[in-house]
Write an enzyme that holds these catalytic residues in place. Structure first.
Site: not given
Length: 270
Positions: A137, A143, A149, A151, A201, A213, A226, A231
């Site tokens: 991703g 990091k 995640t 991806n 993700e 991977y 949600r 943010f």
């Protein structure tokens, strides 16, 4: 409830006839060919109120189009907009509320009975499946966020991505060589990072010792938590993601959702 559309009445009848119970859900149905002026004129909504025998100010309009929002406001009604134009909520400033999708409609905010299908802060969905090899991703999960995640490529999933609103979902994840795990997942543009493409993700809720991977990942999405949101800080984003994890973990212990852990789709290696 009423249905008021600029489409001709015959077209409306044809469309809703494919969905059992839809026609019976509406006390009034009005097409654009049954009024002099269609939206953005308020005429079609005022005619609805007249046939329902209610005051226009007592009506709540749910609209996806700008002409529809304009018409609802001009009729003196409250309006909830569900924009049909992705990432353009600022165009719908006339609406009393703008929501990401109908999954986020809360009738109780408008004096209507609440929906009864939310369970432990989650909305059960008809399960849907997606799978493919795990791809690299943006490098932000581990990091930047400390949240690794797994991806999936969006190639070949254009129609699925357009069908399902952006937001946070949860379910089960199957890795062909490692087993089945709880999972919480975002679909969308990640407003904090301002993605230019809609991404998938998933976060597998397990501590892995190494990357995987290229391994085949199968997902069953069983519920919604949600809408995606922006943010004010990275820390508030991280806190919200961990709250999503807690909600998903608790929900997936319920029999309603836990039964999908044994779905053969998750364990197939082909």
């Amino acid at each position: 409830m009423a249905l008021a559309s600029n489409s001709p009445r015959e077209n409306i009848e044809t469309k809703i006839s494919y969905h059992q119970g839809w026609k019976e859900s509406f006390s009034v149905i009005i097409g654009g060919d049954e009024v002099r002026l269609g939206k953005p004129s308020p005429e079609i909504f005022l005619e609805v109120a007249k046939r329902l025998n209610v005051d226009p100010s007592s009506c709540l309009v749910i609209e996806d189009s700008l002409p529809g929002v304009t018409a609802g406001r001009a009729a003196g009604m409250e309006v909830v907009a569900v924009p049909s134009i992705p990432k353009q909520p600022h165009l719908y400033t006339l609406a009393d509320e703008v929501i990401n999708s109908l999954l986020d409609l809360r009738p109780e905010k408008w004096g209507l009975p609440p929906f009864q299908d939310w369970i432990k802060d989650t909305l059960p969905l008809e399960p849907w499946h997606i799978g493919g090899p795990v791809v690299k991703g943006f490098g932000r999960g581990s990091k930047v966020l400390g949240i690794p995640t797994a991806n999936l490529s969006t190639e070949g999933y254009g129609s699925l991505l357009s069908e399902h609103p952006s937001g946070v979902y949860f379910g089960w994840a199957g890795l062909s060589k490692r087993g089945v795990f709880k999972m919480v997942m975002s679909i969308g543009w990640n407003p904090y990072f301002n993605n230019t493409e809609k991404t998938i993700e998933p976060w597998l809720l397990h501590n892995f010792d190494e990357d995987f991977y290229g391994e085949e990942l199968r997902l069953i999405i069983v519920g919604y938590i949600r809408p995606e949101a922006n943010f004010s800080s990275l820390q508030s984003l991280i806190e919200k993601i961990h709250h999503d994890r807690k909600v998903a973990e608790e929900a997936l212990d319920l029999p309603l959702f836990s039964k999908y852990k044994d779905d053969p789709y998750l364990k197939s290696s082909t």
